[in-house]
Scaffold this motif. Structure first.
Motif, short mmCIF file in Angstrom:
data_model
loop_
_atom_site.label_atom_id
_atom_site.label_comp_id
_atom_site.label_asym_id
_atom_site.label_seq_id
_atom_site.Cartn_x
_atom_site.Cartn_y
_atom_site.Cartn_z
N ALA A 162 -6.15 1.04 8.29
CA ALA A 162 -5.34 2.26 8.24
C ALA A 162 -5.82 3.20 7.14
N PHE A 163 -6.21 2.66 5.98
CA PHE A 163 -6.69 3.53 4.90
C PHE A 163 -8.10 4.05 5.17
N ARG A 164 -8.91 3.23 5.88
CA ARG A 164 -10.29 3.63 6.13
C ARG A 164 -10.35 4.92 6.96
N ARG A 165 -9.35 5.12 7.84
CA ARG A 165 -9.33 6.35 8.66
C ARG A 165 -9.35 7.59 7.78
N TYR A 166 -8.89 7.43 6.52
CA TYR A 166 -8.87 8.57 5.59
C TYR A 166 -9.95 8.45 4.52
N GLY A 167 -10.80 7.44 4.65
CA GLY A 167 -11.86 7.25 3.66
C GLY A 167 -11.40 6.55 2.39
N TYR A 168 -10.24 5.91 2.44
CA TYR A 168 -9.77 5.18 1.26
C TYR A 168 -9.95 3.67 1.42
N THR A 169 -10.03 2.99 0.27
CA THR A 169 -10.32 1.57 0.26
C THR A 169 -9.12 0.77 -0.23
N ALA A 170 -8.75 -0.23 0.57
CA ALA A 170 -7.67 -1.13 0.14
C ALA A 170 -8.30 -2.32 -0.58
N ALA A 171 -7.60 -2.86 -1.58
CA ALA A 171 -8.12 -4.02 -2.32
C ALA A 171 -7.03 -5.08 -2.38
N GLN A 172 -7.36 -6.29 -1.97
CA GLN A 172 -6.35 -7.35 -1.95
C GLN A 172 -6.22 -8.05 -3.31
N ILE A 173 -4.99 -8.16 -3.81
CA ILE A 173 -4.75 -8.96 -5.02
C ILE A 173 -3.66 -9.97 -4.71
N LEU A 174 -3.98 -11.25 -4.86
CA LEU A 174 -2.99 -12.30 -4.64
C LEU A 174 -2.68 -12.96 -5.99
N THR A 220 -6.85 -1.74 -13.76
CA THR A 220 -7.45 -0.53 -14.34
C THR A 220 -8.76 -0.22 -13.61
N ALA A 221 -9.58 -1.26 -13.41
CA ALA A 221 -10.88 -1.04 -12.76
C ALA A 221 -10.68 -0.58 -11.31
N LEU A 222 -9.70 -1.16 -10.62
CA LEU A 222 -9.46 -0.75 -9.23
C LEU A 222 -9.06 0.72 -9.15
N PHE A 223 -8.21 1.16 -10.08
CA PHE A 223 -7.82 2.57 -10.07
C PHE A 223 -9.03 3.45 -10.39
N GLU A 224 -9.91 2.96 -11.28
CA GLU A 224 -11.12 3.74 -11.59
C GLU A 224 -12.00 3.88 -10.34
N TYR A 225 -12.03 2.84 -9.52
CA TYR A 225 -12.80 2.91 -8.27
C TYR A 225 -12.10 3.76 -7.21
N GLY A 226 -10.86 4.10 -7.47
CA GLY A 226 -10.11 4.89 -6.47
C GLY A 226 -9.55 4.02 -5.36
N ALA A 227 -9.55 2.70 -5.55
CA ALA A 227 -9.04 1.80 -4.50
C ALA A 227 -7.51 1.72 -4.56
N ILE A 228 -6.93 1.26 -3.47
CA ILE A 228 -5.46 1.10 -3.41
C ILE A 228 -5.16 -0.40 -3.40
N PRO A 229 -4.70 -0.94 -4.53
CA PRO A 229 -4.40 -2.39 -4.58
C PRO A 229 -3.23 -2.75 -3.67
N ILE A 230 -3.44 -3.79 -2.86
CA ILE A 230 -2.38 -4.32 -1.99
C ILE A 230 -2.09 -5.73 -2.52
N ILE A 231 -0.90 -5.91 -3.06
CA ILE A 231 -0.60 -7.14 -3.80
C ILE A 231 0.38 -8.00 -3.00
N ASN A 232 0.16 -9.29 -3.03
CA ASN A 232 1.13 -10.23 -2.46
C ASN A 232 1.12 -11.48 -3.32
N GLU A 233 2.15 -12.29 -3.18
CA GLU A 233 2.11 -13.58 -3.87
C GLU A 233 1.06 -14.44 -3.18
#
Ligand code: GLU
Length: 381
Positions: free
Chosen positions: A97-109, A129-142
């Motif tokens: 869904a984010f790729r359609r806009y050229g954005y990158t999702a990043a998984q954090i568990l 901090t590094a993910l925000f510098e890369y412009g990625a969108i962190p997707i967090i779950n347990e």
């Protein structure tokens, strides 16, 4: 001057969003319409310079749908397996869904244990901090697949609360299946009115709400308000609202009156370290103190000195969190010990001037310094 408290939301640059299983799953699989609409909304706001981190549930619900099994009576190891099965599809849905806009999702568990350890906790902050510098969108779950039941986060609402100091957002938005917090349980009274604003959120407000979770996720409205309580202590507002409202995030950030707005606490904000000591990490042992030391701590705001210590329970290292317990067994504070459990046993009852000689090395005078101590009466149970 603008009196509308929600106008502060317009200035928020980084926002933490939490979305629950109930709205992410149709029961037969992931609700891609909800995910796509949310990602459309976020991508358009991202174009305008906003940053987001998203706490997303839905792994177990998706695993259940993929395997076509019910959730009732499922053992812990099966739930963990279902999370492993579902998490892949969940993250793929966001990535696509984010790729359609050229954005990158990043998984954090994340597990509760990761945050318990100060070094790992700070390390995760660096990753954000590094993910925000890369412009990625962190997707967090347990990290459900490895979380042990006793030490799980109660739910993803609490996970969101615990990571606020790591993500450093200016607002928290909790998306759920109701329009906001109601004065009565809307499942009992469908006419129940939405509370638009909560100032100085108190324990009573939280307890009055339903703790009942939906069939898919783990948290109810009570845990959403607990998350809002943490946010308010940390000095940021929360909006609890419905995930089904079109462009909900954009509307919230325009300051529109949707959902429930929970004000940040006026009493000054808790530092990231104090939040970690009070709510995130768990005590590794107990230091039992005499009545005099308990009174000095409780009424005079003093540090704990060796002369006030009568006993030690458990095994801990220097720097570990410990509970400070009065003679009757009631915990009065939690703080970081300057000594190991063995050292505290050696110096208990000693005068400050004798401590270094007893231990035969340079050391602090206090067992727990006031700056590293939080009184229990100041924290949410
Ligand atoms: N981590 C769980 C999942 O992804 C959900 C926990 C919750 O509902 O709060 O399925």
């Amino acid at each position: 001057m603008d009196k509308n408290p929600r106008s502060s939301l317009k200035k928020c640059r980084r926002i933490l969003i939490k979305i629950g299983s109930k709205v992410l799953s149709t029961g037969l699989g992931l609700n891609n319409r909800v995910i796509d609409r949310l990602c459309d909304d976020l991508s358009l706001l991202r174009d305008r310079g906003k940053e987001f981190a998203l706490v997303s549930s839905g792994a177990i619900a998706e695993g259940t749908a993929i395997m076509k099994v019910g959730r009732k009576g499922v053992t812990l190891s099966k739930k963990q397996a279902l999370a492993a099965i579902g998490q892949g599809s969940l993250i793929r849905a966001y990535t696509d869904a984010f790729r359609r806009y050229g954005y990158t999702a990043a998984q954090i568990l994340i597990t509760r244990e990761d945050l318990d350890d100060r070094r790992r906790y700070l390390n995760i902050r660096n990753t954000f901090t590094a993910l925000f510098e890369y412009g990625a969108i962190p997707i967090i779950n347990e990290n459900d697949t490895v979380s042990v039941e006793e030490i799980q986060f109660t739910d993803n609402d609490m996970l969101s609360a615990m990571i606020i100091p790591l993500v450093e957002p200016q607002a928290l938005i909790v998306l759920t299946d109701t329009d906001g917090v109601c004065c009565e349980d809307p499942r009992v009274n469908p006419e129940a009115q939405i509370i638009r604003e909560i100032k100085d959120i108190r324990l009573e407000d939280i307890k009055a709400q339903s703790s009942e979770a939906g069939s898919m996720g783990r948290g109810g409205m009570q845990s959403k308000l607990k998350a809002a309580y943490h946010a308010s202590l940390l000095g940021i507002p929360t909006v609890i609202t419905s995930a089904y409202i079109p462009q909900v995030i954009g509307s919230v950030l325009e300051g529109k009156e949707i959902g429930t707005f929970v004000h940040p606490h006026r009493k000054g904000k808790l530092t990231q370290k104090d939040h970690w000591i009070s709510y995130v990490t768990r005590p590794k042992g107990k230091v039992v103190v005499d009545d005099g030391a308990a009174a000095m701590i409780l009424t005079k705001g003093k540090s704990l000195l060796p002369c006030g210590v009568v006993n030690v329970e458990g095994s801990f290292h220097a720097g570990d969190p410990v509970e400070i317990v009065e003679p009757g067994g009631r915990a009065i504070a939690v703080g970081l010990s300057n000594f190991t459990a063995g050292e505290v046993l050696k110096i208990k009852g000693a005068n400050t001037s004798q401590v270094c000689r007893i231990l035969d090395h340079e050391c602090d005078e206090e067992v727990v310094h006031r700056n590293n101590m939080i009184l229990k009466k100041e924290t949410l149970p």
